[in-house]
Design a protein around this motif. Structure first.
Motif, short mmCIF file in Angstrom:
data_model
loop_
_atom_site.label_atom_id
_atom_site.label_comp_id
_atom_site.label_asym_id
_atom_site.label_seq_id
_atom_site.Cartn_x
_atom_site.Cartn_y
_atom_site.Cartn_z
N THR A 174 0.83 -1.22 0.00
CA THR A 174 0.00 0.00 0.00
C THR A 174 0.86 1.26 0.00
N LYS A 175 1.98 1.23 0.71
CA LYS A 175 2.87 2.39 0.74
C LYS A 175 3.55 2.60 -0.61
N LEU A 176 3.97 1.52 -1.24
CA LEU A 176 4.59 1.65 -2.56
C LEU A 176 3.60 2.18 -3.59
N ARG A 177 2.37 1.73 -3.52
CA ARG A 177 1.36 2.23 -4.45
C ARG A 177 1.07 3.70 -4.22
N ASP A 178 1.17 4.15 -2.97
CA ASP A 178 0.99 5.58 -2.68
C ASP A 178 2.20 6.40 -3.17
N LEU A 179 3.40 5.84 -3.02
CA LEU A 179 4.61 6.55 -3.41
C LEU A 179 4.78 6.63 -4.92
N TYR A 180 4.24 5.63 -5.64
CA TYR A 180 4.42 5.58 -7.09
C TYR A 180 3.05 5.44 -7.76
N PRO A 181 2.22 6.46 -7.68
CA PRO A 181 0.84 6.36 -8.21
C PRO A 181 0.78 6.23 -9.72
N ASN A 182 1.84 6.57 -10.42
CA ASN A 182 1.84 6.51 -11.89
C ASN A 182 2.42 5.21 -12.44
N ASN A 183 2.77 4.29 -11.55
CA ASN A 183 3.33 3.00 -11.97
C ASN A 183 2.55 1.87 -11.32
N HIS A 184 2.43 0.78 -12.05
CA HIS A 184 1.73 -0.38 -11.52
C HIS A 184 2.64 -1.13 -10.54
N ILE A 185 2.12 -1.39 -9.34
CA ILE A 185 2.82 -2.20 -8.34
C ILE A 185 1.97 -3.44 -8.10
N PHE A 186 2.36 -4.54 -8.72
CA PHE A 186 1.62 -5.79 -8.59
C PHE A 186 2.07 -6.55 -7.33
N TYR A 187 1.13 -7.27 -6.74
CA TYR A 187 1.43 -8.08 -5.56
C TYR A 187 0.64 -9.38 -5.66
N LEU A 188 1.33 -10.50 -5.44
CA LEU A 188 0.66 -11.80 -5.52
C LEU A 188 1.22 -12.74 -4.46
N ASN A 189 0.34 -13.28 -3.66
CA ASN A 189 0.70 -14.34 -2.73
C ASN A 189 0.58 -15.66 -3.48
#
Length: 285
Positions: A174-189
């Motif tokens: 969530t922090k990375l997505r806030d820091l980089y709103p113009n880039n996709h940050i994918f996460y998968l368990n």
């Protein structure tokens, strides 16, 4: 039955009714024709990306797909250690082509972390990547817990994965997505696949698997550490196909069938992936 050590020659179309049986592709699909990717990490992460690469390279469905890898064992494959020890080597890979998808791992399942240091371990890689391609997308994958035989049962084995999955999302993704709103940050368990397979094995429901640990052809894990057998690698690789490239569910199921895996087992495993990752998707439904 086709030997499980042989990769499927092609994904053929079959009609099925389970179009929503497991984790939907990110919508909209960011890489419908594939992506030029780089995956860095350890032996619970890079071989899964390698399996994904094997599947994605079949035929011409994903003409833009290509992949590079950099692997170091255990904690040596964590983002912070790779930065400290191998930054120049990995930067050379980034500089050699236009990387569109840069994948890293969360390391081992942990419930106690230094949040500031954790965030820095990823932001320094993301910032480096963006220097070369400002449109680069990033992926952080959560593997399964190591030393599976040390757990009393499948329920106990599931706990660190469940706790780490939620924790990493809250304090990192969530922090990375806030820091980089113009880039996709994918996460998968994707570690949930091992958890589900272990549970099914304990219930004597995993048709094609005869041992928890043993040969790669018919065991979940191949050693005490917990490295993946064929089925675990195949299920994770097929999950990546759906997650990143939007590969249709019918093709995923047919690919698994041609690899020799029980259809209902595959359906149950992939459904578990969807349920475990429902709250982590990049795009709201």
């Amino acid at each position: 039955m086709m030997p499980k050590s042989i990769f499927v020659a092609a994904f053929y179309f079959v009609i099925v009714s389970w179009n929503t049986l497991f984790a939907e592709a990110q919508e909209p699909v960011v890489f419908p024709q594939g992506a030029n990717s780089l995956f860095i990490g350890h032996s619970f992460f890079v071989p899964i990306a390698g399996q994904f690469d094997q599947f994605a390279s079949i035929g011409s469905r994903y003409p833009n797909h290509s992949a590079q890898f950099f692997k170091r064992g255990g904690e040596n494959g964590s983002p912070v250690n790779l930065w400290n020890e191998h930054k120049e080597d990995i930067e050379a890979l980034i500089n050699s082509t236009t990387v569109e998808l840069f994948g890293m791992t969360t390391g081992t399942n942990k419930t106690v972390v230094d949040e500031v240091a954790l965030l820095e371990a990823y932001t320094q890689w993301i910032d480096l990547g963006l220097n070369y391609n400002p449109n680069m997308a990033f992926y952080i994958g959560l593997p399964w817990s190591d030393y599976p035989s040390l757990y009393d049962n499948a329920t106990a084995y599931a706990i660190p994965n469940q706790e780490s999955s939620a924790l990493m999302f809250d304090i990192l993704i969530t922090k990375l997505r806030d820091l980089y709103p113009n880039n996709h940050i994918f996460y998968l368990n994707y570690g949930i696949i091992a958890v589900e397979m272990t549970s099914m094995y304990e219930r004597d429901e995993l048709v094609d698997i005869t041992d928890m640990t043993g040969s790669k052809a018919d065991s979940i894990f191949v050693d005490f550490k917990g490295h993946a057998g064929n089925m675990l690698k195949h299920m994770a690789g097929l999950t990546y196909m759906r997650f990143f490239y939007g590969t249709p569910t019918d093709l995923i199921l047919e690919g698994a069938r041609r690899l020799g895996w029980n259809r209902q087992n595959v359906v149950n495993i992939l459904r578990a992936v969807g349920e475990a990752n429902e709250d982590f998707m990049l795009f709201e439904r």
